[in-house]
Design a protein around this motif. Sequence first.
Motif, PDB file in Angstrom:
ATOM      1  N   PRO A 100       0.857  -1.196   0.000  1.00  0.00           N
ATOM      2  CA  PRO A 100       0.000   0.000   0.000  1.00  0.00           C
ATOM      3  C   PRO A 100       0.891   1.243   0.000  1.00  0.00           C
ATOM      4  N   PRO A 158       5.170 -15.195   2.568  1.00  0.00           N
ATOM      5  CA  PRO A 158       6.324 -14.322   2.312  1.00  0.00           C
ATOM      6  C   PRO A 158       7.352 -14.309   3.435  1.00  0.00           C
ATOM      7  N   ASP A 178       4.143 -26.755   4.708  1.00  0.00           N
ATOM      8  CA  ASP A 178       2.934 -25.930   4.584  1.00  0.00           C
ATOM      9  C   ASP A 178       1.704 -26.819   4.425  1.00  0.00           C
ATOM     10  N   THR A 241       3.411 -18.892  10.309  1.00  0.00           N
ATOM     11  CA  THR A 241       2.132 -19.524   9.942  1.00  0.00           C
ATOM     12  C   THR A 241       1.001 -18.543   9.637  1.00  0.00           C
ATOM     13  N   LEU A 266     -12.118 -15.851  -1.463  1.00  0.00           N
ATOM     14  CA  LEU A 266     -10.933 -15.487  -2.252  1.00  0.00           C
ATOM     15  C   LEU A 266     -10.106 -16.716  -2.629  1.00  0.00           C
ATOM     16  N   PHE A 401      -8.842 -11.088  10.832  1.00  0.00           N
ATOM     17  CA  PHE A 401      -8.356 -12.416  11.221  1.00  0.00           C
ATOM     18  C   PHE A 401      -7.679 -12.359  12.581  1.00  0.00           C
ATOM     19  N   TRP A 410      -0.579 -27.389  18.981  1.00  0.00           N
ATOM     20  CA  TRP A 410       0.694 -28.094  18.834  1.00  0.00           C
ATOM     21  C   TRP A 410       1.141 -28.790  20.130  1.00  0.00           C
ATOM     22  N   GLY A 441       6.328 -12.522  10.831  1.00  0.00           N
ATOM     23  CA  GLY A 441       5.157 -12.232  10.004  1.00  0.00           C
ATOM     24  C   GLY A 441       3.894 -12.063  10.831  1.00  0.00           C
ATOM     25  N   ASP A 442       2.758 -12.357  10.193  1.00  0.00           N
ATOM     26  CA  ASP A 442       1.453 -12.089  10.812  1.00  0.00           C
ATOM     27  C   ASP A 442       1.256 -12.816  12.134  1.00  0.00           C
ATOM     28  N   VAL A 451       5.244  -6.735   3.019  1.00  0.00           N
ATOM     29  CA  VAL A 451       6.581  -6.149   3.151  1.00  0.00           C
ATOM     30  C   VAL A 451       7.122  -6.323   4.575  1.00  0.00           C
TER      31      VAL A 451
HETATM   32  C1  FAD Z   1      -7.204 -11.113   1.215  1.00  0.00           C
HETATM   33  C2  FAD Z   1      -5.922 -10.502   1.655  1.00  0.00           C
HETATM   34  C3  FAD Z   1      -5.347  -9.525   0.861  1.00  0.00           C
HETATM   35  C4  FAD Z   1      -4.165  -8.938   1.263  1.00  0.00           C
HETATM   36  N1  FAD Z   1      -3.615  -7.988   0.457  1.00  0.00           N
HETATM   37  C5  FAD Z   1      -2.433  -7.439   0.802  1.00  0.00           C
HETATM   38  C6  FAD Z   1      -1.820  -6.483  -0.035  1.00  0.00           C
HETATM   39  O1  FAD Z   1      -2.363  -6.096  -1.065  1.00  0.00           O
HETATM   40  N2  FAD Z   1      -0.616  -5.985   0.330  1.00  0.00           N
HETATM   41  C7  FAD Z   1       0.019  -6.398   1.471  1.00  0.00           C
HETATM   42  O2  FAD Z   1       1.133  -5.950   1.738  1.00  0.00           O
HETATM   43  N3  FAD Z   1      -0.551  -7.298   2.294  1.00  0.00           N
HETATM   44  C8  FAD Z   1      -1.760  -7.822   1.982  1.00  0.00           C
HETATM   45  N4  FAD Z   1      -2.338  -8.744   2.816  1.00  0.00           N
HETATM   46  C9  FAD Z   1      -1.614  -9.164   4.035  1.00  0.00           C
HETATM   47  C10 FAD Z   1      -0.489 -10.138   3.683  1.00  0.00           C
HETATM   48  O3  FAD Z   1      -0.949 -11.090   2.769  1.00  0.00           O
HETATM   49  C11 FAD Z   1       0.049 -10.806   4.945  1.00  0.00           C
HETATM   50  O4  FAD Z   1       0.447  -9.808   5.849  1.00  0.00           O
HETATM   51  C12 FAD Z   1       1.260 -11.692   4.626  1.00  0.00           C
HETATM   52  O5  FAD Z   1       0.947 -12.662   3.650  1.00  0.00           O
HETATM   53  C13 FAD Z   1       1.760 -12.377   5.905  1.00  0.00           C
HETATM   54  O6  FAD Z   1       2.784 -13.264   5.562  1.00  0.00           O
HETATM   55  P1  FAD Z   1       3.115 -14.520   6.477  1.00  0.00           P
HETATM   56  O7  FAD Z   1       4.268 -15.190   5.821  1.00  0.00           O
HETATM   57  O8  FAD Z   1       3.232 -14.093   7.886  1.00  0.00           O
HETATM   58  O9  FAD Z   1       1.808 -15.449   6.434  1.00  0.00           O
HETATM   59  P2  FAD Z   1       0.929 -16.078   5.261  1.00  0.00           P
HETATM   60  O10 FAD Z   1       1.119 -15.404   3.969  1.00  0.00           O
HETATM   61  O11 FAD Z   1      -0.439 -16.151   5.799  1.00  0.00           O
HETATM   62  O12 FAD Z   1       1.508 -17.556   5.112  1.00  0.00           O
HETATM   63  C14 FAD Z   1       1.389 -18.478   6.169  1.00  0.00           C
HETATM   64  C15 FAD Z   1       1.500 -19.886   5.631  1.00  0.00           C
HETATM   65  O13 FAD Z   1       1.550 -20.766   6.747  1.00  0.00           O
HETATM   66  C16 FAD Z   1       0.797 -21.918   6.447  1.00  0.00           C
HETATM   67  N5  FAD Z   1       0.370 -22.540   7.708  1.00  0.00           N
HETATM   68  C17 FAD Z   1      -0.405 -22.013   8.672  1.00  0.00           C
HETATM   69  N6  FAD Z   1      -0.543 -22.882   9.701  1.00  0.00           N
HETATM   70  C18 FAD Z   1       0.138 -23.988   9.348  1.00  0.00           C
HETATM   71  C19 FAD Z   1       0.353 -25.243   9.967  1.00  0.00           C
HETATM   72  N7  FAD Z   1      -0.146 -25.561  11.157  1.00  0.00           N
HETATM   73  N8  FAD Z   1       1.110 -26.165   9.304  1.00  0.00           N
HETATM   74  C20 FAD Z   1       1.643 -25.900   8.098  1.00  0.00           C
HETATM   75  N9  FAD Z   1       1.471 -24.719   7.461  1.00  0.00           N
HETATM   76  C21 FAD Z   1       0.736 -23.777   8.083  1.00  0.00           C
HETATM   77  C22 FAD Z   1      -0.367 -21.387   5.634  1.00  0.00           C
HETATM   78  O14 FAD Z   1      -0.938 -22.430   4.857  1.00  0.00           O
HETATM   79  C23 FAD Z   1       0.314 -20.315   4.789  1.00  0.00           C
HETATM   80  O15 FAD Z   1       0.748 -20.826   3.563  1.00  0.00           O
HETATM   81  C24 FAD Z   1      -3.540  -9.333   2.461  1.00  0.00           C
HETATM   82  C25 FAD Z   1      -4.148 -10.298   3.276  1.00  0.00           C
HETATM   83  C26 FAD Z   1      -5.330 -10.866   2.887  1.00  0.00           C
HETATM   84  C27 FAD Z   1      -5.983 -11.878   3.761  1.00  0.00           C
END
Ligand code: FAD
Length: 477
Positions: A100, A158, A178, A241, A266, A401, A410, A441-442, A451
Amino acid sequence: MAKQPMLKFVSLERSMPTKRDADQRNQDFHEIYAEFASAKAAEQSSRCSQCGVPYCQNHCPLHNNIPDWLKLTAEGRLQEAYELSQATNTFPEICGRICPQDRLCEGNCVIEQSGHGTVTIGAVEKYLTDTAWENGWVLPIQPKVEREESVGIIGAGPGGLAAADVLRRQGVQVTIYDRYDRAGGLLTYGIPGFKLEKDVVLKRIAQLEDAGVKFVLNCNVGEDISFQAIQGQHDSVLIATGVYNSRDFQAPGSGAEGVVRAIDYLTASNRKSFGDDVPEFESGELNAEGKRVVVVGGGDTAMDCVRTAIRQGAKSVKCLYRRDKANMPGSQREVQNAEEEGVEFVWLSAPKAFVGDTVESVLVQKMRLGKPDASGRQSPELIEGADYTEDADLVVAALGFTPEDLPTLWGEEALEVTRWGTIKADFRTHETSISGVFAVGDIVRGASLVVWAIKDGRDAAENILDHLNNATAQAAE
Ligand SMILES: Cc1cc2nc3c(=O)[nH]c(=O)nc-3n(C[C@H](O)[C@H](O)[C@H](O)COP(=O)(O)OP(=O)(O)OC[C@H]3O[C@@H](n4cnc5c(N)ncnc54)[C@H](O)[C@@H]3O)c2cc1C
Ligand code: SF4
């Protein structure tokens, strides 16, 4: 002055087009587009005033060296510009597409603040890395030495992928687990393809696979393999995760058919774009075609839902949000995009009840803004007697969320969480309450941005390397 793109004229003959014609037109389009993109990138980059107070850089979570790569782009030194931009960002072409920017780098551009319109930093970043891929400047990951230590990463979003990239470059053996059938996390199944084309993500996953990163997919940690087993197999573990517990409606009738969660809606749409068989889409349950769609929520997920519904051919698309436009958590740019595409925003409105076993309408209650809450934002208050009915065949809940309860799922009580359920990790090192286990991450920040997940992943990987080095040094003593 930047060079203007040359215009090419493609003859429009009336005879039946052949495949060769189509290929030629494709090639013409790509040539024209490439020239246009290159001219545009140079023009935008040359608008950077090199102000010397790089607010843009300071407001980029990765502190990308934006002024310098804009200068190189303006001078036509694209490969150098790309190399500089990728030095601080693992996936610049992804951030260029979906950050953004109006809240980050571009929103803080001095030219924007002086009222002359921001330099389109994200578009230039995307252009540089797309050009780098086309020209073979993106090199394979080739560790100079192979190390024996291995790291298990839970989550291929990411955050996990960015950490894997850093670790593998240093020769560490990396396995990513994953629960989905494809890697990428929300890059793959959350963010729609019209914002982030899926081949862009797949290319990065292939790059990691080619470098020797192992992906164990369809593997739900806590069900298919225990967290403790992963700990036992690796010298260090990274938890990435994300957050996947959808907030649900509390209003009566929310169990009606046709009331669905944003992530399900989605994911189905993204799966269709991969060509998967998606029964819930084929049955119409998660397909907006021909429907009156109401999306509830004011964040970026809600914007993705309304824009997806428009593309699926919905009859009408409305977005209900309980505050006003100025107080929306989502990007204003996304709101503008949605409005231009035909989405109607109904501000200061919230669902009171859902009518019908299969949803037929939403009873909407009108709100006004009251005193600021703890976060400083004005709280929405009910206006009595101002309810009305909004017809709907599909209602999508995009209410945000929360984290899953990982310590319980776990069986790992030693993994400390905050009162919001996010994992407690050291702000600097990203190490959790368990030595050698890191988190990014999240799942640490709560729902955030790509990012920030990349930044966390890169930083945590550096700390994991320190942890591995210290362990090796201690073993040698
Ligand atoms: C609909 C939507 C749109 C978005 N649009 C934007 C955007 O335009 N720009 C932006 O910057 N951000 C956006 N975001 C936010 C962004 O996608 C997240 O902040 C980012 O992906 C977080 O990355 P992460 O690696 O922490 O987690 P995630 O991308 O959520 O990846 C986590 C992974 O962990 C896996 N996982 C979870 N639990 C387990 C388990 N027990 N065992 C094995 N695997 C597991 C999941 O399957 C997933 O693949 C958006 C979010 C959503 C929901
Ligand atoms: S990573 Fe995001 S915030 Fe940083 S320069 Fe790129 S688009 Fe802007």
